[in-house]
Design an enzyme around this catalytic site. Structure first.
Site, PDB file in Angstrom:
ATOM      1  N   ARG A  58      10.795 -90.109 -41.475  1.00  0.00           N
ATOM      2  CA  ARG A  58      11.125 -89.180 -42.555  1.00  0.00           C
ATOM      3  C   ARG A  58      12.597 -88.805 -42.568  1.00  0.00           C
ATOM      4  O   ARG A  58      13.128 -88.426 -43.611  1.00  0.00           O
ATOM      5  CB  ARG A  58      10.213 -87.951 -42.486  1.00  0.00           C
ATOM      6  CG  ARG A  58       8.763 -88.274 -42.875  1.00  0.00           C
ATOM      7  CD  ARG A  58       7.843 -87.084 -42.699  1.00  0.00           C
ATOM      8  NE  ARG A  58       7.885 -86.551 -41.357  1.00  0.00           N
ATOM      9  CZ  ARG A  58       7.141 -86.980 -40.327  1.00  0.00           C
ATOM     10  NH1 ARG A  58       6.279 -87.962 -40.518  1.00  0.00           N
ATOM     11  NH2 ARG A  58       7.239 -86.436 -39.137  1.00  0.00           N
ATOM     12  N   GLU A  95       6.002 -83.642 -28.042  1.00  0.00           N
ATOM     13  CA  GLU A  95       5.051 -82.586 -27.738  1.00  0.00           C
ATOM     14  C   GLU A  95       3.640 -83.131 -27.550  1.00  0.00           C
ATOM     15  O   GLU A  95       2.782 -82.487 -26.987  1.00  0.00           O
ATOM     16  CB  GLU A  95       5.076 -81.473 -28.795  1.00  0.00           C
ATOM     17  CG  GLU A  95       4.833 -81.922 -30.204  1.00  0.00           C
ATOM     18  CD  GLU A  95       6.102 -82.277 -30.971  1.00  0.00           C
ATOM     19  OE1 GLU A  95       6.138 -82.027 -32.171  1.00  0.00           O
ATOM     20  OE2 GLU A  95       7.062 -82.829 -30.380  1.00  0.00           O
TER      21      GLU A  95
END
Length: 170
Positions: A58, A95
């Site tokens: 993105r 994460e």
């Protein structure tokens, strides 16, 4: 226009426990997209940016029009194995796992002023890895421009002293 109205939350994506900030509604609205790119580019106008270095995937969507706005070149940072020539590479923690990113060794020059662009700053692992790639090339990282910062995750701590800007903060 309030850009936050064009960002939707998707629970448990890409895995359980993650609240994903989906920017596809923003990208699908020409006015919101234009405003987001302009807002991301604004702090860097007049900074003599030589290249916008955008992180797959993105980051490309935002980084390419930002490069045009800033009169700079565009450099893609990709996932491992996607670039056809000799690369620098860095492995880093996410994460929810780990990854490797790469950049062509001739993508930037030593001392070139570069701006890193991505869609979301979360824990800062991807941003820090990109900084490591650029340090291998001896580029001068001017800062980073993000569309979204997930403030509670403290991603800016991964790149102490760096000028990191975000248009939207959650």
């Amino acid at each position: 226009m309030e850009l936050g109205q064009f960002v939707r939350d998707v629970a448990d994506f890409p895995q359980k426990g993650i609240l994903f900030k989906d920017i596809t509604p923003l990208l699908g609205d020409a006015g919101a997209f234009r405003q987001a790119v302009g807002a991301m580019a604004e702090p860097w106008r007049g900074q003599r940016i030589g290249a916008v270095v955008a992180i797959e995937a993105r980051g490309y969507i935002l980084g390419a029009p930002m490069a045009l706005e800033l009169g700079a070149g565009f450099v893609p940072v990709r996932k491992v194995g996607k670039l056809p020539s000799k690369t620098y590479r860095v492995e880093y923690a996410l994460e929810y796992g780990s990854s490797v990113i790469e950049m062509h060794v001739d993508a930037v020059t030593a001392g070139q002023r570069v701006l890193i662009v991505d869609d979301v700053l979360a824990t800062g692992g991807t941003l820090a890895a990109c900084v490591k790639l650029l340090s291998q090339a001896r580029a001068h990282v001017v800062g980073a421009s993000m569309l979204i910062e997930l403030s509670a995750l403290g991603g800016w701590k991964a790149v102490p002293g760096m000028d990191v800007r975000a248009v939207l903060k959650y």
